[in-house]
Design an enzyme around this catalytic site. Structure first.
Site, mmCIF file in Angstrom:
data_model
loop_
_atom_site.group_PDB
_atom_site.id
_atom_site.type_symbol
_atom_site.label_atom_id
_atom_site.label_comp_id
_atom_site.label_asym_id
_atom_site.label_seq_id
_atom_site.Cartn_x
_atom_site.Cartn_y
_atom_site.Cartn_z
ATOM 1 N N ARG A 226 0.959 -1.092 -0.158
ATOM 2 C CA ARG A 226 0.205 -0.090 0.068
ATOM 3 C C ARG A 226 0.741 1.197 -0.098
ATOM 4 N NH1 ARG A 226 -3.080 -3.046 -1.766
ATOM 5 N NH2 ARG A 226 -5.344 -3.325 -0.622
ATOM 6 N N HIS A 274 -1.404 0.406 -9.496
ATOM 7 C CA HIS A 274 -1.998 -0.639 -8.783
ATOM 8 C C HIS A 274 -2.571 -1.880 -9.327
ATOM 9 C CE1 HIS A 274 -4.081 -1.357 -4.429
ATOM 10 N NE2 HIS A 274 -3.894 -2.381 -5.022
HETATM 11 P P1 NDP Z 1 -1.162 -11.677 4.812
HETATM 12 O O1 NDP Z 1 -2.257 -11.298 5.923
HETATM 13 O O2 NDP Z 1 -1.448 -13.189 4.356
HETATM 14 O O3 NDP Z 1 0.386 -11.613 5.254
HETATM 15 C C1 NDP Z 1 0.569 -10.540 5.974
HETATM 16 C C2 NDP Z 1 2.054 -10.568 6.676
HETATM 17 O O4 NDP Z 1 2.498 -9.200 6.792
HETATM 18 C C3 NDP Z 1 2.174 -11.481 7.677
HETATM 19 O O5 NDP Z 1 3.494 -12.273 7.551
HETATM 20 C C4 NDP Z 1 2.031 -10.492 8.946
HETATM 21 O O6 NDP Z 1 2.899 -11.419 10.002
HETATM 22 C C5 NDP Z 1 3.003 -9.493 8.553
HETATM 23 N N1 NDP Z 1 2.756 -8.328 9.088
HETATM 24 C C6 NDP Z 1 1.510 -7.612 9.471
HETATM 25 N N2 NDP Z 1 1.750 -6.635 10.605
HETATM 26 C C7 NDP Z 1 2.941 -6.608 10.749
HETATM 27 C C8 NDP Z 1 3.800 -5.915 11.566
HETATM 28 N N3 NDP Z 1 3.434 -5.058 12.487
HETATM 29 N N4 NDP Z 1 5.012 -6.195 11.605
HETATM 30 C C9 NDP Z 1 5.784 -7.010 10.746
HETATM 31 N N5 NDP Z 1 4.964 -7.879 10.361
HETATM 32 C C10 NDP Z 1 3.637 -7.716 9.966
HETATM 33 O O7 NDP Z 1 -1.407 -10.929 3.699
HETATM 34 P P2 NDP Z 1 -0.988 -10.999 2.236
HETATM 35 O O8 NDP Z 1 -0.015 -11.535 1.914
HETATM 36 O O9 NDP Z 1 -2.504 -11.731 1.620
HETATM 37 O O10 NDP Z 1 -1.098 -9.515 1.494
HETATM 38 C C11 NDP Z 1 -0.307 -8.724 1.926
HETATM 39 C C12 NDP Z 1 -0.774 -7.238 1.342
HETATM 40 O O11 NDP Z 1 -0.610 -7.148 0.135
HETATM 41 C C13 NDP Z 1 -2.135 -6.862 1.395
HETATM 42 O O12 NDP Z 1 -2.721 -6.343 2.698
HETATM 43 C C14 NDP Z 1 -2.377 -5.679 0.389
HETATM 44 O O13 NDP Z 1 -2.250 -4.528 0.861
HETATM 45 C C15 NDP Z 1 -1.451 -5.987 -0.688
HETATM 46 N N6 NDP Z 1 -1.839 -6.450 -1.931
HETATM 47 C C16 NDP Z 1 -1.360 -5.795 -3.010
HETATM 48 C C17 NDP Z 1 -1.808 -6.142 -4.199
HETATM 49 C C18 NDP Z 1 -1.627 -5.150 -5.578
HETATM 50 O O14 NDP Z 1 -2.038 -5.459 -6.602
HETATM 51 N N7 NDP Z 1 -0.671 -4.284 -5.397
HETATM 52 C C19 NDP Z 1 -2.662 -7.224 -4.378
HETATM 53 C C20 NDP Z 1 -2.940 -8.129 -3.171
HETATM 54 C C21 NDP Z 1 -2.609 -7.671 -2.152
HETATM 55 P P3 NDP Z 1 2.458 -12.576 10.748
HETATM 56 O O15 NDP Z 1 2.657 -13.503 9.849
HETATM 57 O O16 NDP Z 1 2.862 -12.867 12.020
HETATM 58 O O17 NDP Z 1 1.048 -12.629 10.730
HETATM 59 C C1 OXD Z 2 -5.588 -6.290 -2.801
HETATM 60 C C2 OXD Z 2 -5.166 -5.418 -3.983
HETATM 61 O O1 OXD Z 2 -5.651 -5.893 -1.890
HETATM 62 O O2 OXD Z 2 -5.511 -5.521 -5.086
HETATM 63 O O3 OXD Z 2 -6.056 -7.411 -3.435
HETATM 64 O O4 OXD Z 2 -4.752 -4.354 -3.653
#
Ligand code: NDP
Ligand code: OXD
Length: 311
Positions: A226, A274
């Site tokens: 993001r 995006h």
């Molecule tokens: P997940 O919830 O599966 O994974 C999130 C990861 O971030 C986990 O490993 C989590 O830790 C870690 N995390 C969360 N908070 C913290 C923190 N405070 N400190 C350290 N690590 C942290 O999410 P996804 O992998 O499915 O997606 C990640 C992001 O990707 C989405 O939220 C979205 O914003 C973005 N996205 C962007 C897209 C695009 O097209 N640009 C498409 C899809 C997604 P833990 O394992 O310990 O819970």
């Molecule tokens: C998502 C994205 O969060 O597309 O899936 O950004």
């Protein structure tokens, strides 16, 4: 009982309607703003433009689903209606798309593509020193669904891979870090930094002057999470000083990226709209229908969001 769909374009709205109906033809689907009788709405499937205050009109709402992996748009004040559980997407095609985008940018930076394009523009035939894969350390912020898949794909190419999560993690082939100390330790050894974190109050601004300064000089930044994860002015300063060699950015705050933003014309910034990974409704629909059924039957939801953690 009915399902409310709300997304940015009529085309996407129709694609979601058709995808959900292909899984369950009996679904009564309403396309926002034509919600019909508010008391009919039992589930809402929303993307980033939907105002959470509006959802409070639906007294019988028992499920809110994000049309993506991220849920920061649903957590914005005033947040989801109290007591309504929120689910997000975990989808193989979304993960595949992100893995491809991350690999594309890791390889572009690793294989000096920006330098070769500059040489091409100047019509210069010159070979640059060959980069060493095993010496290019990749650090991934976020080791969840997307971060873990990206880590595995990058590791399979021979890059040393590290990852940072909130809690301790064990991912084969990945050196895992967590917590504030873990972040600093990982950054100090990261040549290509990839952000795949959810946007929460804890992760906002994580890529800032302090953390960028911890990276070795000449590191690269790749952000597909993001826009709020990056302090734009700090990244620009690091790029202009040469501390950061280049950045690939798919997400911004605000979006669309304003036309006069310096990222657009920066020679060391690759801007994407995006589009790193785009949800494909036909791929995501089965889990959404499954959650609608589970919510109706009072069974536990899949891909449930943890309100406490914010993702
Ligand atoms: P997940 O919830 O599966 O994974 C999130 C990861 O971030 C986990 O490993 C989590 O830790 C870690 N995390 C969360 N908070 C913290 C923190 N405070 N400190 C350290 N690590 C942290 O999410 P996804 O992998 O499915 O997606 C990640 C992001 O990707 C989405 O939220 C979205 O914003 C973005 N996205 C962007 C897209 C695009 O097209 N640009 C498409 C899809 C997604 P833990 O394992 O310990 O819970
Ligand atoms: C998502 C994205 O969060 O597309 O899936 O950004």
């Amino acid at each position: 009982m009915a399902v409310l769909l709300s997304t940015k374009s009529d085309t996407m709205m129709a694609a979601w309607r058709d995808a959900l109906r292909a899984v369950d033809p009996s679904l009564d689907i309403r396309l926002f703003p034509d919600a019909g009788e508010p008391a009919d709405i039992e589930a809402a499937v929303c993307w980033t433009q939907h105002d959470m205050a509006e959802l409070r009109r639906y007294a019988n709402l028992r499920l809110l689903v994000s049309m993506g992996a991220g849920v920061d748009h649903l957590m914005r004040p005033p947040g989801p209606p109290p007591g309504v559980p929120v689910a997000r997407l975990v989808d193989a095609r979304l993960t595949q798309g992100m893995t491809e985008w991350v690999l594309l940018n890791v390889l572009r930076f690793h294989r000096q593509d920006l330098e070769y394009r500059a040489l091409q523009a100047a019509r210069v035939w010159r070979e640059l020193p060959a980069p060493e894969t095993s010496a290019r350390r990749v650090g991934i912020l976020g080791l969840g669904e997307l971060g873990t898949a990206a880590a595995r794909a990058i590791g399979a190419l021979g890059f040393p891979v590290m990852g940072w999560a909130r809690r301790p993690k064990a991912v084969e082939g990945v050196e895992a870090f967590h917590g504030a100390d873990g972040l600093d330790a990982m950054l100090a050894r990261t040549d290509i930094l990839i952000c795949l974190l959810p946007l929460t109050p804890d992760t906002r601004g994580v890529i800032c002057a302090r953390t960028l300064a911890l990276l070795p000089r000449g590191a690269f930044v790749v952000n597909a999470a993001r826009g709020g994860h990056v302090v734009a002015e700090d990244l620009l300063a690091a790029l202009d000083s040469g501390h950061v060699a280049a950045a690939a950015l798919d997400v911004f705050e605000p979006e669309p990226l304003p036309g006069d933003h310096p990222f657009w014309s920066h020679p060391r910034v690759l801007v994407w709209p995006h589009a790193a990974s785009i949800t494909i409704p036909s791929s995501a629909a089965p889990q959404v229908v499954e959650n609608i059924r589970r919510a109706r039957e009072g069974r536990p939801l899949v891909n449930l969001v943890d309100f406490q953690a914010g993702y």
